[in-house]
Design a protein around this motif. Sequence first.
Motif, PDB file in Angstrom:
ATOM      1  N   ALA A   1       0.822  -1.213   0.000  1.00  0.00           N
ATOM      2  CA  ALA A   1       0.000   0.000   0.000  1.00  0.00           C
ATOM      3  C   ALA A   1       0.852   1.259   0.000  1.00  0.00           C
ATOM      4  O   ALA A   1       0.442   2.289  -0.538  1.00  0.00           O
ATOM      5  CB  ALA A   1      -0.941  -0.002   1.198  1.00  0.00           C
ATOM      6  N   LEU A   2       2.026   1.191   0.590  1.00  0.00           N
ATOM      7  CA  LEU A   2       2.930   2.338   0.580  1.00  0.00           C
ATOM      8  C   LEU A   2       3.922   2.277  -0.573  1.00  0.00           C
ATOM      9  O   LEU A   2       4.216   3.280  -1.214  1.00  0.00           O
ATOM     10  CB  LEU A   2       3.692   2.422   1.904  1.00  0.00           C
ATOM     11  CG  LEU A   2       2.896   2.920   3.090  1.00  0.00           C
ATOM     12  CD1 LEU A   2       3.671   2.718   4.384  1.00  0.00           C
ATOM     13  CD2 LEU A   2       2.533   4.379   2.911  1.00  0.00           C
ATOM     14  N   GLY A   3       4.448   1.089  -0.826  1.00  0.00           N
ATOM     15  CA  GLY A   3       5.526   0.938  -1.802  1.00  0.00           C
ATOM     16  C   GLY A   3       5.098   1.117  -3.239  1.00  0.00           C
ATOM     17  O   GLY A   3       5.781   1.791  -4.020  1.00  0.00           O
ATOM     18  N   VAL A   4       3.978   0.534  -3.621  1.00  0.00           N
ATOM     19  CA  VAL A   4       3.556   0.600  -5.028  1.00  0.00           C
ATOM     20  C   VAL A   4       3.260   2.032  -5.469  1.00  0.00           C
ATOM     21  O   VAL A   4       3.815   2.490  -6.466  1.00  0.00           O
ATOM     22  CB  VAL A   4       2.370  -0.359  -5.298  1.00  0.00           C
ATOM     23  CG1 VAL A   4       1.752  -0.097  -6.657  1.00  0.00           C
ATOM     24  CG2 VAL A   4       2.849  -1.804  -5.198  1.00  0.00           C
ATOM     25  N   PRO A   5       2.422   2.783  -4.746  1.00  0.00           N
ATOM     26  CA  PRO A   5       2.202   4.159  -5.210  1.00  0.00           C
ATOM     27  C   PRO A   5       3.464   5.013  -5.133  1.00  0.00           C
ATOM     28  O   PRO A   5       3.703   5.847  -6.014  1.00  0.00           O
ATOM     29  CB  PRO A   5       1.101   4.708  -4.298  1.00  0.00           C
ATOM     30  CG  PRO A   5       0.880   3.716  -3.242  1.00  0.00           C
ATOM     31  CD  PRO A   5       1.553   2.446  -3.618  1.00  0.00           C
ATOM     32  N   ALA A   6       4.288   4.797  -4.110  1.00  0.00           N
ATOM     33  CA  ALA A   6       5.525   5.580  -3.997  1.00  0.00           C
ATOM     34  C   ALA A   6       6.454   5.296  -5.177  1.00  0.00           C
ATOM     35  O   ALA A   6       7.017   6.225  -5.776  1.00  0.00           O
ATOM     36  CB  ALA A   6       6.235   5.269  -2.675  1.00  0.00           C
ATOM     37  N   LEU A   7       6.596   4.024  -5.521  1.00  0.00           N
ATOM     38  CA  LEU A   7       7.471   3.673  -6.648  1.00  0.00           C
ATOM     39  C   LEU A   7       6.907   4.157  -7.982  1.00  0.00           C
ATOM     40  O   LEU A   7       7.655   4.664  -8.826  1.00  0.00           O
ATOM     41  CB  LEU A   7       7.716   2.167  -6.680  1.00  0.00           C
ATOM     42  CG  LEU A   7       8.605   1.631  -5.559  1.00  0.00           C
ATOM     43  CD1 LEU A   7       8.617   0.109  -5.564  1.00  0.00           C
ATOM     44  CD2 LEU A   7      10.008   2.187  -5.668  1.00  0.00           C
ATOM     45  N   LEU A   8       5.604   4.013  -8.182  1.00  0.00           N
ATOM     46  CA  LEU A   8       5.015   4.455  -9.440  1.00  0.00           C
ATOM     47  C   LEU A   8       5.054   5.980  -9.581  1.00  0.00           C
ATOM     48  O   LEU A   8       5.353   6.502 -10.657  1.00  0.00           O
ATOM     49  CB  LEU A   8       3.591   3.922  -9.589  1.00  0.00           C
ATOM     50  CG  LEU A   8       3.493   2.414  -9.836  1.00  0.00           C
ATOM     51  CD1 LEU A   8       2.039   1.952  -9.823  1.00  0.00           C
ATOM     52  CD2 LEU A   8       4.160   2.024 -11.137  1.00  0.00           C
TER      53      LEU A   8
END
Length: 158
Positions: free
Chosen positions: A14-21
């Motif tokens: 939930a934190l990593g995917v939007p941050a990376l994208l």
Amino acid sequence: MTDSASMKAARLLALGVPALLLGGAYISQFGFGLYPCEMCWWQRYPHFAALGFGLAALFVPPVRLWLALAALAILASGAIGGFHAGVEYGWWQGITDCALVAGGDGGDALKAVFDAPLTRCDQAPWDLFGVSLAGWNFLVSTFAGLLILFLLAKRHTA
């Protein structure tokens, strides 16, 4: 995978995917000159919301609610990305004229408009293996959003 491991994985996604994208979007924009069109911006907004929900899940109960909202926001971005990819591939028309002037540095506005490149929604500025950035957002966001929901539902089936 235990319940706590499922929750940790859901939090990380939930934190990593939007941050990376979002990080990738800004690196491509400012590092490589791939300016976003209007629909590109539409895809970013749910990822910002997902980051907020993911951060709330770290500090504010109920954790499952915040993670579910983050998953839904990630899925919303994926849906917009899928629509945008379809526009880029010519499968259907976009819902706007959808062209933004890139740049805008705060100087002479008229000069900035005339000198800036036009960013169209129906032309993919870059692709990898024939998949545009919008297409990759669709694939990654849809998979991640569904995986988060699966991890959250796992507790109830155990």
